[in-house]
Write an enzyme that holds these catalytic residues in place. Structure first.
Site: not given
Length: 605
Positions: A291, A332, A385, A491, A496, A500, A538-539
């Site tokens: 992620d 996500s 996710t 995952e 991620d 952030h 996912d990004h």
């Protein structure tokens, strides 16, 4: 905006963050030509600058703040721009401690200029440094200065800026406030890339020489960039010269967070490549989602792990476009839904199309092909996710509704955190013939679930250990016992989280944890030909780049454009049967369609 409004604006900002800036002692800034700032003094003070420079010109008995006579403004004196604001700051409580000095650069004859300065300072004696007031304001005289033998004739609060490479014990060190030199006497470096080593050593040697006399050092005319600020900080320059004190303070204050040296290394597994890319039947599909994991995150982990990863052993790779149905930058939920269903949807939506209609996901579809399926996550199981592979709901944060879908899914295995979210669902899960086990060693039976934590799992650096590796190995053994083809989504959620929070240590440690699992999955694929392994994201999160690092010491510095997701394409790596089919650049939905094309080719409903 007029000067009064600008000053009021800066003062309100200082009330919020100025005090915190002043407490930052890992570095010290020199606000060069500070009087040219839109808001002199307060800009430097809000940035936590410890040295603030004002050029002064003696004109008609006044010390005007200016570099040359042509630029004199009658309203701008050393009193109006500095001494009076400091006085007001002290009286209002905005300045609780004077941990800065003024560097007064005399542009006119020294003795006459100092005579006027001494007269001016009589009105500010209460805040000046002395043996009885060690926390008071110091003035360091630069530019035109008296002869060194006269330094001792001036008050306790007045010090002098010594400017020579020739340093010795005979100097009046007790009155020297700092040693300043033109950077160009040592180097022609422009602040980009890295200094030539011979020049860097000359700078370092001079810094060390000044420090041997227990005095601070500053270079004027030095490069004024992030690379330069970092270089001077690492070399130990005491007052880093800058025309951009707020930007420099923001950058340097985050260096500790942005730079990470890895100490937890792992060996890589070297794939056999026996059937890699071969057009042989695909029996199992393992989709691994990091992620928020972009190229910079992968690169950072690579450089921090002795320049090698399990992931970077692979030969077949592509690039995935991640846009959502309703937004250029996906979240996500929409990103994982694209992988799970082959359809674009709106941000925040799980397993539904933009109109809210339910979409069949891979576990549901593959069940009719005789596949078993499972999900593993370091997130809570209601996280966007993992939930995209079993839930059908337009709002990713409505955990109660999302949890209710798990018992209705075609999953045979789930492993993750967030048990508290399923308190109302325990009966339904058991009625759906899920065996809820207490440890990974108990993953046995037809349908199994393991809640690894009541709420969220800790991060790697907070003690999560090898949970993801153990979970994945346990899941692979579970599916081997079922002796049927399987689909497994794994995952790594907290890459991620690191993006952030702009945390380099979290990004690197979580990516390295993920890479250990990747190595074991590749090993499994070698031992079980017909297994297709896909590793993607996912990004991307954070708009991460890598301005500097050192492979020899496993150290990386990351920089961040954002604290949110970005629209940057993400890589996809493939290994095993038909892995070459995943080369190229394509939409995230194509990952689903490529998987389904292969499975329809080799499996019947």
């Amino acid at each position: 905006m007029n000067k009064i409004l600008i000053n009021s604006f800066f003062i309100s900002l200082i009330a919020v963050f100025g005090a915190a800036a002043q407490e930052q002692k890992d570095f010290s800034l020199h606000s060069h030509n500070d009087y040219l700032q839109t808001v002199p003094f307060w800009t430097a003070f809000s940035a936590g600058a410890n040295s603030i420079e004002v050029d002064v010109i003696l004109k008609e008995g006044r010390l005007m703040a200016a570099h040359e006579a042509a630029s004199i403004n009658s309203d701008q004196t050393i009193e109006s721009l500095y001494l009076d604001p400091i006085t007001k700051g002290i009286k209002s409580g905005l300045i609780s401690k004077i941990d800065f000095h003024l560097l007064v650069d005399l542009k006119t004859e020294a003795y006459a200029s100092l005579e006027v300065l001494l007269e001016i300072m009589k009105d500010y004696e209460y805040m000046l440094y002395s043996s009885g007031n060690p926390g008071g304001l110091k003035l360091i005289i630069s530019g035109n200065r008296p002869n060194p033998e006269d330094y001792s004739k001036y008050p306790e609060w007045m010090f002098f800026d010594y400017q020579s490479k020739e340093l010795g014990k005979g100097l009046p060190w007790e009155k020297i406030g700092m040693v300043s030199m033109s950077f160009r006497q040592f180097s022609v470096w422009n602040g980009k890339g890295r200094m030539v080593e011979e020049q860097r050593k000359a700078v370092q040697d001079f810094i060390d020489l000044v420090h041997s006399f227990d005095k601070p050092v500053r270079f004027w005319g030095s490069p004024d960039s992030k690379s330069a600020w970092k270089a001077f900080y690492e070399m130990g320059e005491d007052y880093i010269n800058t025309d951009h004190p707020i930007a420099a303070a923001e950058y340097l204050s985050k260096l500790g967070q942005n730079v990470y040296q890895n100490t937890n290394f792992h060996e890589v597994y070297y794939p056999k490549f026996d059937v890699d890319g071969a057009a042989t039947p695909v029996k199992n599909v393992i989709l691994m989602i990091g992620d928020g994991n972009g190229l910079a995150q992968i690169s950072a982990a690579l450089f921090a792990n002795d320049n090698q990863l399990n992931l970077t052993q692979l030969k077949n790779m592509g690039m995935v476009k991640t846009q959502a149905a309703d937004d250029f930058t996906t979240d996500s939920a929409a990103g994982a839904t694209a992988y799970a269903t082959g359809e674009k949807t709106n941000n925040r939506a799980l397993g539904v199309d933009p109109s809210g209609k339910e979409l069949a996901n891979l576990p549901d579809i593959l069940d009719s092909y005789g596949f078993s399926s499972g999900i593993i996550t370091t997130d809570q199981l209601t996280g966007a996710t993992p939930a995209s592979f079993y839930a059908h709901y337009p709002e990713r944060d409505d955990s109660d509704h999302i949890a209710a879908y798990l018992s209705k899914s075609k999953l045979d295995l789930f492993v993750g955190g967030g048990k508290s979210r399923f308190e109302k669902e325990m009966v339904n899960l058991r009625n759906a013939e899920f065996t809820l086990v207490e440890s990974l060693e108990d993953l046995k039976g037809e349908r199994v679930g393991y809640f690894a934590a009541e709420y969220s799992l800790p991060k790697v650096l907070d003690g999560r250990g090898d949970y993801l590796l153990k979970s994945t190995n346990a899941a692979l053994k579970f599916f081997e016992k079922k002796k049927s083809p399987f689909f497994l989504m794994v995952e790594a959620a907290n890459i991620d989280s690191g993006g952030h929070s702009n945390s380099t240590s979290m990004i690197v440690s979580e990516m390295l944890d993920f890479d250990q699992v990747i190595g074991e999955v590749i090993r499994f694929a070698d031992e079980n030909p017909g297994t297709l392994v896909l590793i993607t994201a996912d990004h991307e999160t954070g708009g991460v780049s890598i301005p500097q690092g050192d492979i020899a010491s496993q150290t990386v510095e990351l920089a961040y454009h954002s604290d949110d997701h970005t629209g940057i394409m993400v890589p996809i790596f493939a290994y095993g049967a038909h892995s070459g089919d995943f080369r190229g650049v394509y939409e995230n939905t194509e990952v689903f369609h490529k998987i389904m094309k292969l499975l329809k080719e080799y499996h019947q409903k």
